[in-house]
Scaffold this active site. Sequence first.
Site, mmCIF file in Angstrom:
data_model
loop_
_atom_site.group_PDB
_atom_site.id
_atom_site.type_symbol
_atom_site.label_atom_id
_atom_site.label_comp_id
_atom_site.label_asym_id
_atom_site.label_seq_id
_atom_site.Cartn_x
_atom_site.Cartn_y
_atom_site.Cartn_z
ATOM 1 N N LEU A 117 -1.284 51.121 85.025
ATOM 2 C CA LEU A 117 -0.961 50.220 86.261
ATOM 3 C C LEU A 117 0.498 49.968 86.233
ATOM 4 O O LEU A 117 1.297 50.157 87.173
ATOM 5 C CB LEU A 117 -1.824 49.047 86.261
ATOM 6 C CG LEU A 117 -1.501 48.018 87.585
ATOM 7 C CD1 LEU A 117 -1.624 49.120 88.956
ATOM 8 C CD2 LEU A 117 -2.362 46.946 87.359
ATOM 9 N N GLU A 119 4.479 49.566 85.600
ATOM 10 C CA GLU A 119 5.644 50.505 85.842
ATOM 11 C C GLU A 119 6.981 49.885 85.496
ATOM 12 O O GLU A 119 7.000 48.673 85.157
ATOM 13 C CB GLU A 119 5.772 50.998 87.364
ATOM 14 C CG GLU A 119 4.546 51.937 87.974
ATOM 15 C CD GLU A 119 4.843 52.186 89.435
ATOM 16 O OE1 GLU A 119 3.804 52.710 89.826
ATOM 17 O OE2 GLU A 119 5.963 51.964 89.990
ATOM 18 N N GLN A 330 2.729 27.783 60.049
ATOM 19 C CA GLN A 330 3.575 26.539 59.600
ATOM 20 C C GLN A 330 3.089 25.773 58.441
ATOM 21 O O GLN A 330 3.532 25.350 57.398
ATOM 22 C CB GLN A 330 3.953 25.405 60.792
ATOM 23 C CG GLN A 330 4.779 24.574 60.612
ATOM 24 C CD GLN A 330 6.204 25.019 60.358
ATOM 25 O OE1 GLN A 330 6.536 26.241 60.739
ATOM 26 N NE2 GLN A 330 7.191 24.207 59.736
ATOM 27 N N GLY A 333 3.097 28.021 55.273
ATOM 28 C CA GLY A 333 4.528 28.148 54.814
ATOM 29 C C GLY A 333 4.772 29.558 54.517
ATOM 30 O O GLY A 333 4.281 30.414 55.051
ATOM 31 N N GLU A 357 -2.377 42.318 81.066
ATOM 32 C CA GLU A 357 -3.162 42.073 82.099
ATOM 33 C C GLU A 357 -2.989 40.933 82.872
ATOM 34 O O GLU A 357 -3.992 39.956 83.288
ATOM 35 C CB GLU A 357 -4.670 42.014 81.372
ATOM 36 C CG GLU A 357 -5.057 43.353 80.695
ATOM 37 C CD GLU A 357 -6.518 43.303 80.270
ATOM 38 O OE1 GLU A 357 -7.307 42.874 80.972
ATOM 39 O OE2 GLU A 357 -6.750 43.936 79.319
#
Length: 382
Positions: A117, A119, A330, A333, A357
């Site tokens: 779909l 482009e 986070q 670490g 999508e």
Amino acid sequence: MTGFALGVDQEEWCGQLRALAVQRLRPLAEKGEPGRVNRPLLAALGELGLLERVFASGALELCLLRESLAYGCTEAETALALQGLGAYPVLRAGSEEQRERWLPRVRTGRAVAAFALSEPGAGSDAAALALAATADTAAAGGGWRLSGEKCWISNAPEADFYTVFARTGEGPGAKGVSAFLVPADRPGLSGAPLDMLSPHPIGSLAFDGVPVGPRDLLGEPGRGFRVAMDTLNLFRPSVGAFAVGMARAALDATLAYTADRTAFGGTLSDLQAVAHRVAEMATRTEAARLLVYAAAGAYDRGAGDVPRRAAMAKLLATETAQYVVDHAVQLHGAVALQRGHLLEHLYREVRAPRIYEGASEVQRTIIAKELYGAAGAAVAAR
């Protein structure tokens, strides 16, 4: 659907899928080459009957399938989902001849499907696509020649066939778009891989006068955009399920790590800042999961508000997964940034679903349009 809870059989099935993803599918995924179609993985999905479930199930079961596979092996989940996305238009709008030729091979993982779909100039604004289908006056029985480009197409350029959306000109905008089933060996069709952040294959396609005829149409001329939207309305909630699966995997990894990692005279989980962060991650994940399955239930019931619910589900789930994975990194670490760590993998995987999508901004536009449309209709009815 105001609430969601799995039955015992569903819980057992999801547990089996998670185990299967880790034990059977992940080893195949690890042997694959990033950016390439993993055909042994697809064959295993077919052998296990999971590709068949994509086409035989409703939205709710599809979501359970995608969430469970994503928890244990994102590559397997994505391979399965791309088969569904590329071939679902054939199931819904294809001729008997098209379905008989391609769907058995898709279900067994012997043929790779792709949904073409987007482009270079028509990503979020899908109705603005420019791939031209011009009348082929020399073709016996009528036909068209496809000229132009497609870009960011998953499974390209290695797919065996493409569901292609092109402008046939019956009307302006979306009204002048038709859908075609284009085999990969059609003359004039070529493609190239794109080096993307996500590990699954993505490429571009070039159409240089590719011949297509009435037998290649999916549905009626000028009705292709509806084929695309019907497909996306089914798969958008399940993109949310994919995101929820990643979020749950990141959350569980964080629970285990913070409960065991010693720091400051105790474990990380003893620190209120850490515990509260984990509580927020869990709450957001559960909220997203409930919204995803509410949208899936609405789709299966044939409710009239599916576009709004599907957009809400994809929006919240993908944004939540990004939040959860980021905070999981986070809290872990530097160890989470090592190549091969689960969270390093999820950190790369989780970004793309907020774009494909329909980007998050597109989902907000859909939601607002549906809300204002319903409000206007209510006022007019008074």
